[in-house]
Each structure stands twice: as structure tokens, then as C-alpha cells.
Design a protein around this motif. Structure first.
Motif, PDB file in Angstrom:
ATOM      1  N   MET A  22      38.348 -34.243  -0.269  1.00  0.00           N
ATOM      2  CA  MET A  22      39.814 -34.214  -0.322  1.00  0.00           C
ATOM      3  C   MET A  22      40.306 -33.126  -1.269  1.00  0.00           C
ATOM      4  O   MET A  22      41.265 -32.408  -0.985  1.00  0.00           O
ATOM      5  CB  MET A  22      40.351 -35.578  -0.801  1.00  0.00           C
ATOM      6  CG  MET A  22      40.180 -36.739   0.148  1.00  0.00           C
ATOM      7  SD  MET A  22      41.239 -36.666   1.599  1.00  0.00           S
ATOM      8  CE  MET A  22      40.066 -36.011   2.778  1.00  0.00           C
ATOM      9  N   GLN A  23      39.606 -33.000  -2.404  1.00  0.00           N
ATOM     10  CA  GLN A  23      40.003 -32.015  -3.406  1.00  0.00           C
ATOM     11  C   GLN A  23      39.679 -30.589  -2.955  1.00  0.00           C
ATOM     12  O   GLN A  23      40.348 -29.627  -3.367  1.00  0.00           O
ATOM     13  CB  GLN A  23      39.286 -32.306  -4.731  1.00  0.00           C
ATOM     14  CG  GLN A  23      39.529 -33.695  -5.300  1.00  0.00           C
ATOM     15  CD  GLN A  23      40.993 -33.968  -5.573  1.00  0.00           C
ATOM     16  OE1 GLN A  23      41.699 -33.106  -6.091  1.00  0.00           O
ATOM     17  NE2 GLN A  23      41.460 -35.163  -5.226  1.00  0.00           N
ATOM     18  N   ALA A  24      38.663 -30.454  -2.094  1.00  0.00           N
ATOM     19  CA  ALA A  24      38.212 -29.120  -1.685  1.00  0.00           C
ATOM     20  C   ALA A  24      39.007 -28.545  -0.516  1.00  0.00           C
ATOM     21  O   ALA A  24      38.992 -27.328  -0.291  1.00  0.00           O
ATOM     22  CB  ALA A  24      36.727 -29.176  -1.319  1.00  0.00           C
ATOM     23  N   ILE A  25      39.680 -29.395   0.231  1.00  0.00           N
ATOM     24  CA  ILE A  25      40.455 -28.915   1.382  1.00  0.00           C
ATOM     25  C   ILE A  25      41.698 -28.180   0.900  1.00  0.00           C
ATOM     26  O   ILE A  25      42.424 -28.652   0.020  1.00  0.00           O
ATOM     27  CB  ILE A  25      40.841 -30.093   2.302  1.00  0.00           C
ATOM     28  CG1 ILE A  25      39.587 -30.682   2.946  1.00  0.00           C
ATOM     29  CG2 ILE A  25      41.831 -29.647   3.381  1.00  0.00           C
ATOM     30  CD1 ILE A  25      39.818 -31.984   3.669  1.00  0.00           C
ATOM     31  N   VAL A  26      41.957 -27.026   1.484  1.00  0.00           N
ATOM     32  CA  VAL A  26      43.121 -26.221   1.111  1.00  0.00           C
ATOM     33  C   VAL A  26      44.100 -26.201   2.279  1.00  0.00           C
ATOM     34  O   VAL A  26      43.772 -25.716   3.370  1.00  0.00           O
ATOM     35  CB  VAL A  26      42.719 -24.780   0.740  1.00  0.00           C
ATOM     36  CG1 VAL A  26      43.965 -23.958   0.409  1.00  0.00           C
ATOM     37  CG2 VAL A  26      41.750 -24.777  -0.435  1.00  0.00           C
ATOM     38  N   VAL A  27      45.277 -26.736   2.050  1.00  0.00           N
ATOM     39  CA  VAL A  27      46.332 -26.714   3.061  1.00  0.00           C
ATOM     40  C   VAL A  27      47.457 -25.829   2.542  1.00  0.00           C
ATOM     41  O   VAL A  27      47.914 -25.990   1.409  1.00  0.00           O
ATOM     42  CB  VAL A  27      46.872 -28.130   3.360  1.00  0.00           C
ATOM     43  CG1 VAL A  27      47.958 -28.066   4.436  1.00  0.00           C
ATOM     44  CG2 VAL A  27      45.750 -29.056   3.805  1.00  0.00           C
ATOM     45  N   THR A  28      47.879 -24.903   3.388  1.00  0.00           N
ATOM     46  CA  THR A  28      49.002 -24.043   3.037  1.00  0.00           C
ATOM     47  C   THR A  28      50.254 -24.585   3.713  1.00  0.00           C
ATOM     48  O   THR A  28      50.251 -24.840   4.925  1.00  0.00           O
ATOM     49  CB  THR A  28      48.751 -22.598   3.491  1.00  0.00           C
ATOM     50  OG1 THR A  28      47.506 -22.153   2.941  1.00  0.00           O
ATOM     51  CG2 THR A  28      49.872 -21.687   3.022  1.00  0.00           C
TER      52      THR A  28
END
Length: 738
Positions: free
Chosen positions: A130-136
Motif C-alpha cells: 500500500m505504501q509503495a503504490i504511487v497514484v498521481t
């Protein structure tokens, strides 16, 4: 369909009516019925399992090879997804699969909106992903309140649509205005209620697994096993016979757990993709932001009142918001009262808030808070006692009896004649409010009752027991019909492999399952009596079953000995829920009288005593019934004084999405609660039952508000009634500024 006479009503108000009873249904329990178990205190048959921790909930399911699922939620009140980068997350050891819920380009309309779900070998690995996913995100302006959303230049929650639906008018505006204009006194007031989140102890969640034969089994924390099964059939694209939903224990469900939701659908999708069991439980933050809530409201009221206390005209303008949800935002008023000519409008306002869901007595607590507060204000305006004022505007013998009992129990005659009277900073006061509900249950529902040769009796239904005691209720009804003890009945619930049952909504579960269980037991009894008849040489019609015996004409058999006559194959009977018939009342009645103590220096309100009186037709298990009344009061007290969802008005996130800052009533807030079961022989079905889960939650907030006014002489018209609001009202009364 034979006609049958039965006695209905309550003590001092008994009458005889004639009802049409289907041939295979037993006669309804009338007011003169001689019952051994029904109406007594029977402890929950699953109580020991729960208090010892041996009860198994969805969260407790952990089959071999299971993956942990975690949902990524939107951190903003409104945004568009520009990009999702999952490369780093997929590289984390233990991460097995990622299921996209909303892809690039999709709008996010509230804080908590679900974006994707990760499945991993361990819970820690899923959290790390969850912490590693990057959503722009492309962050958008928000409308988080009714006032903002109604402005002409407000951000649109749904692109191209207005935030406010056209008002729904009820009644004749011209007639209401004319009646109000002619009244001796015109009273106007405006009330507000805050959003109340569900905050169930057990979060939403599903553990999904595909069996070796390709079938799907889902363990779900749900209020509707069969509803979730139907949804799982569509998601999995399997046939109905290949899907099974199990919900043995549920840690709270107040109306938000009818659907699999995103968590359940993601669990099924990930289980199918990975070929392994997957469990997805919603986080506590997710519960607050996406788990459902009671809508907030703004309510304007106006009434014309004669000097004798009669309301001659009434107007109300209601605006409610269920966040991004499109319905259920009305307010139930004027409810039980006669208000002369009336006109009312209700409008749904969408906002960038998490979606509302049905919550214990939808639209009623907020509607009754306003209505019952307004009645007290009307009474005060003409110098009349609030209880006497209500009597002028109702014609119902049950309410009159309940009001008399409640007034006597609370000591109403000793309340402040002048609100705010008394010396010193600690002020005491009393208030009251009433409620109603309409739920007698009905088809479709089936219950199997089995009598085995070893004397074991089983009752089976596939619906859920959400904690209200449905297992125990079924055991009581079957035991009463068979002349046994509830402990002798094995009840199986919460598995769709058993007969169809209702979802737990609208307080319909008990009055739907109960009559089906009684019919099944009645028919099974008939078969056993036929076998005993041959053994005893007494006609089956002359035999009865009670106190563990089959007896008649001086001859008897112990139930265990009669059961031996069954042989290898048990007696198996399926009872069905038939349509309701003529009844004493089509609604239930409830009243609450409350005493509070207010510290006028701190603004803190302590609820001291609550007298809660409720009918729901025939009371099946007094202990369970009283438990519902106590639970309703606790939830109503929490709504009145504590619960408040706080959103960042600029960007939309909920600032208190946890159980530390979102305040819920606990042991320190608990008053003395006196629950009174007001038993009525109703005859609407073979048990005479009606629903009780929701009406006992309705009047609490209003009664507390009225008690605070009686104690302090100041009126707080918005929920929750927090110390800052009360201090401001007191300062205004005293001509001071805070």
C-alpha cells in the motif's frame, strides 16, 4: 381458509377479533394464551461462545494458503486518477496480485473511494505494498456540506448534474399557510443533525475461496446471506448451486452490510485470479469513510397552534445529504402526531462525502429529533406541559398508556415547571419523545424442523443472526410449540445451504423467521403425535405436548421415548412464512422519558436515567427484547451527545476517521436504563410478532435534547449537543459572549 376468534390488545384494552388462519398454520397466540416459555427471560444460546471467544467471525477464517487483501483508498474528497504505478509494490516479497477497482481517468468523489486491492502472503506485505503504490491525482474542488453544495457556484459532485434534486412536496401548501395564519401562536425553528457513521465493531469483509470442484464459498460479515449469494453468483459467473455464503457470527451490522461491497467483490476476483483463498477486511479508517453512515440533515419547521394546545397547521422544509449516495435522506416527521393542514418538502443534496447506507431506523432519529424538539418548543410557547401538549395532538390508546407509565416511572410531576430553575451550576431536567415503526415481516422465508430418534430437535434457516438473538428466538418458539426447553433445540443459521431467509433490515428478521419456525414446529409436532397416538391408543387430536411429555386421556410418554418411534429417518418438516392477517395494530409504539444533569460551567451533559417503553406485538424472549431496548438507547445517546464526522472543508478528507477522535458512547457515559417490554397480543401472524430493533433507537436524541432544555432553559437545535454548543447557548441567554 378457516375463520378463528382470538383475543388481542394489552391489559385493560382486550378485545376479540376474527382472523382468517391458513389450514396448515397454528392458531395465533392470543391475549389469553397459556405460554410456558414465550415472554420469559431466556439467555442467548450462543452467549457462552461469544464471551469465551470461541465464536468464529469472518475475520477468524484463515484457511491454509490464504492471502491477505488490503484496499487502497483515495486520500482526497474529489480527484481524478492520472496514473497508477504498481511496479515497486509488485516487487515486494509476498505480494501476489493487485486488483484494480478504479483505473486511470476515473473520478474519485469522496475520501475513502476505493482504488485497488492488493493480495499478499502476509498482512504486513500487503500493508507495505500500500505504501509503495504511487497514484498521481488531479485534485478537484469539493462540496462537503449541504450549505456549500446548494450554492449556485458550488463544485458539481457528479459532472453535469445538479447537487440538489428537485424537492418532493407532500400536502397542500396554501391550506397549510392559511391554517397557520389563523392560529393563536405561530412557532418557527431550524434543526440540524450531523452524519453518524456505522462504526460496527467488526468491519466489513469477505474471505473467498474456490473449492476443488470449482464452487465458491464466501465467509461474509453480512446482514443478507442470500443477497450476497446472488451478488457472488454474478461476480463469479457461476451458477446458483455453485455458490455458498456463510455468516455464522457478525460483529455488528446496523444497515450497511447488505452487499459484498468492494471488499467482497475484490476478494472473489483475487481468489479467482490466484487460485487461493483471499480475505479482505476493511480498515477502521475505511469503515468510517466508506462503510456507510446516517445522512445529515437541515430541517426548517413552522406551525400554528391554538391556545388549547391543538396544532392546526404545519410546514417543514427538509434538506438531507447522504454524501454521494442518492437516496434515504428524508426526515420522518410529523410522524405520529395530528398537525392539521400540512405541507412538507424533502430534497436530497449530494456532497463529497462517503456514501450513506441504511442505518438503524433510516430517516427516523433525525426526523424525530426535530419533530419532538419542535413539539416541546410549541408547548413552551403557549405555557403548556409538553406531555399534556402531545395528548392534545394524538388519538392512540397505546401511546396514552405508555406515556402514563413512563411519566410515573420517571417522576414527571417533579420536573422543572420553569426550564432552567434551580440554583447552582448543576442543573437537572427531564424530557420525553416517542417513536413508531411498521414491520410485521412476511414471505418469503422457510424453516426446517427435524425431530431425530435420539430426541434431538433441529431448526434450520440460511439467514444471519446479526447479534440480535435470532438463534435464541427460534429456539424459544420451537420449544414452546413442542413443549420442550430452548436448550434442547439446536438452531442452525447463517449458511445458504439451508432454507431461504430474509436480510436483516427494517426490523423484519424476527417477525419473518419466527412464524415460519412456529409453523414448522407445529407440523412436525403433528407427525410425532400421529406416531405417539398408535403407541398410546389415544387419538392424535386428544394428545398434547408440554413439559417434555406427550400426554392425553391419562396416558403419557416422555418426549425422548416418543422420539424413538421416529425410526432411522427423522421427521423433517419445512415451514413457510405465510402472509400476515388481521391484527390489533399495524404499527409499534415506543416512548422514552429521560433525566439529565448539565454542568452549566463546563457544558457537559450526563444522562442519568432512561425509561424506555416499547411494544412490538407479542414479546417472545423478554431478555432479548430488553437487550434491544438498551442497545437502542446507547446508540441514540451516542448520536445525541458525541458522534460527529469532521471533514476538511477545503479538500474533503475526514479528520477523525478512527475510534480515538470519532467519539462513541462508552462505559463512562452509561446511565441507568430501565427497559420495559410493553407486551401486546397483536395476532398479525401466528406468533403475533412485530419488529423491535429499530424503533427503540429513534426517540433518544430528541428526549435528551428536551431534557437539556428543561434543565437549563436553553435550546440547542443541532446534533451532537456538545459542550461548546451548550456553553454558547447559555452565554447567549445570559447576554455574554464566549
Amino acid at each position: 381458509m378457516p375463520k378463528m376468534k382470538t383475543k388481542v390488545g394489552f391489559a385493560g384494552h382486550i378485545k376479540e377479533i376474527e382472523v382468517d388462519v391458513p389450514e396448515k398454520d397454528p392458531a395465533p397466540w392470543g391475549a389469553d394464551a397459556k405460554l410456558k416459555i414465550v415472554g420469559t427471560d431466556v439467555q442467548r444460546i450462543d452467549g457462552v461462545l461469544k464471551v469465551t471467544g470461541r465464536a468464529k467471525y469472518t475475520h477468524d477464517q484463515h484457511p491454509k494458503g490464504m492471502l491477505w487483501g488490503k484496499i487502497l483508498h483515495s486520500p482526497y474528497g474529489a480527484a481524478t486518477i492520472k496514473a497508477i504505478d504498481t511496479k515497486a509494490a509488485k516487487a515486494i516479497p509476498g505480494v501476489v496480485a493487485i486488483h484494480i477497482v478504479k483505473d486511470v481517468g476515473r473520478p474519485l468523489q469522496y475520501h475513502g473511494d476505493e482504488i485497488l486491492c492488493v493480495a499478499a502472503e502476509t498482512e504486513d506485505a500487503a500493508e507495505e505494498a500500500m505504501q509503495a503504490i504511487v497514484v498521481t491525482y488531479d485534485r478537484l474542488p469539493v462540496a462537503t456540506t449541504i450549505a456549500v453544495a446548494m450554492k449556485d457556484d458550488a463544485p458539481m459532485v457528479f459532472a453535469g448534474d445538479k447537487n440538489m434534486a428537485a424537492p418532493k412536496p407532500q400536502g397542500d401548501k396554501a391550506k397549510a399557510q392559511a391554517a397557520i395564519a389563523k392560529a393563536d401562536k405561530v412557532i418557527e425553528a431550524r434543526y440540524e443533525t450531523e452524519v453518524q457513521t456505522h462504526s460496527s465493531l467488526e468491519p466489513h469483509g469477505t474471505m473467498a475461496t474456490f473449492e476443488k470442484d470449482g464452487s465458491l464459498t464466501c465467509y461474509v460479515s453480512t446482514q443478507s446471506t442470500f443477497g450476497c449469494k446472488g451478488e457472488a453468483v454474478k461476480v463469479s459467473k457461476l451458477t446458483d448451486d455453485k455458490v455458498r455464503v456463510i455468516s455464522q457470527m457478525i460483529g455488528g451490522g446496523f444497515g450497511s452490510k447488505f452487499s459484498l461491497g468492494v471488499s467482497g467483490r475484490a476478494a472473489i476476483a483475487l481468489a479467482k485470479e490466484t487460485g487461493r483463498p483471499v480475505k479482505v477486511m476493511v480498515s477502521r479508517e475505511g469503515e468510517h469513510t466508506t462503510g456507510g453512515c446516517r445522512p445529515g440533515s437541515q430541517q426548517k419547521m413552522k406551525a400554528g397552534v391554538r391556545k388549547d394546545g391543538k396544532i392546526v397547521g404545519y410546514q417543514a422544509e427538509i434538506h438531507g445529504t447522504g454524501g454521494v449516495a442518492m437516496g434515504g435522506t428524508g426526515a420522518a416527521n410529523p410522524a405520529i402526531y395530528e398537525v392539521g393542514e400540512k405541507f412538507k418538502t424533502e430534497s436530497n443534496v449530494v456532497t463529497n462525502q462517503g456514501p450513506s447506507a441504511a442505518m438503524r431506523s433510516p430517516s427516523w432519529p433525525q426526523g424525530i429529533f426535530a419533530m419532538e424538539s419542535f413539539l416541546d418548543e410549541c408547548a413552551h410557547a403557549i405555557g403548556m406541559d409538553p406531555l399534556e401538549f402531545r395528548k392534545k395532538n394524538i388519538n392512540d390508546e397505546v401511546y396514552l398508556a405508555q406515556w402514563a407509565l413512563g411519566a410515573q416511572k420517571i417522576g414527571w410531576s417533579g420536573r422543572n415547571k420553569v426550564p432552567g430553575a434551580g440554583k447552582g451550576p448543576l442543573k437537572r431536567g427531564m424530557g420525553m419523545a416517542s417513536s413508531t415503526w411498521r414491520q410485521m415481516g412476511g414471505p418469503k422465508c422457510e424453516v426446517d424442523v427435524l425431530i431425530h430418534a435420539d430426541g434431538t430437535v433441529e431448526a434450520r434457516n440460511g439467514a444471519q443472526d446479526i447479534g440480535t438473538g435470532t438463534r435464541t428466538l427460534m429456539a424459544v418458539i420451537v420449544a414452546e410449540e413442542l413443549g420442550l426447553k430452548p436448550s434442547q433445540i439446536k438452531v442452525s443459521l447463517g449458511d445458504t445451504q439451508w432454507p431461504v431467509g430474509p436480510g436483516s433490515g427494517g426490523s423484519k428478521t424476527a417477525p419473518t423467521i419466527g412464524p415460519a419456525a412456529r409453523q414448522a414446529a407445529y407440523l412436525a409436532k403433528g407427525k410425532l403425535l400421529e406416531l405417539a397416538s398408535k403407541k398410546l391408543g389415544v387419538a392424535a387430536a386428544e394428545l398434547r405436548m408440554e413439559d417434555g411429555l406427550v400426554a392425553g386421556q391419562g396416558k403419557s410418554l416422555k418426549f425422548a421415548d416418543a422420539a424413538k418411534l421416529v425410526g432411522k429417518n427423522p421427521i423433517t418438516v419445512r415451514g413457510e412464512r405465510l402472509a400476515n392477517y388481521e391484527s390489533y395494530a399495524q404499527q409499534v409504539h415506543g416512548v422514552q422519558f429521560i433525566e439529565v444533569e448539565v454542568d452549566t460551567e463546563t457544558g457537559y451533559t450526563k444522562v442519568l436515567r432512561v425509561i424506555t417503553i416499547q411494544d412490538a406485538g407479542r414479546v417472545i424472549d423478554k431478555l432479548l427484547f430488553e437487550s434491544q431496548l438498551v442497545g437502542g438507547v446507547i446508540q441514540g445517546l451516542s448520536y445525541a451527545l458525541l458522534e460527529q464526522r469532521i471533514l476538511d472543508k477545503n479538500y474533503g478528507p475526514q479528520m477523525n476517521a478512527d475510534l480515538m477522535m470519532y467519539k462513541i458512547a462508552g462505559p463512562m457515559e452509561m446511565p441507568e436504563i430501565v427497559p420495559i417490554a410493553f407486551d401486546i397480543a397483536n395476532a398479525g401472524n401466528n406468533c403475533g410478532m412485530m419488529g423491535v430493533g429499530e424503533p427503540c433507537n429513534i426517540p433518544t436524541a430528541a428526549a435528551i435534547a428536551n431534557a437539556i432544555f428543561n434543565a437549563t432553559g436553553v435550546r440547542v437545535r443541532s446534533l451532537p449537543i456538545t459542550p461548546d454548543k451548550l456553553l454558547a447557548a447559555l452565554a447567549s441567554k445570559n447576554g455574554k459572549a464566549i
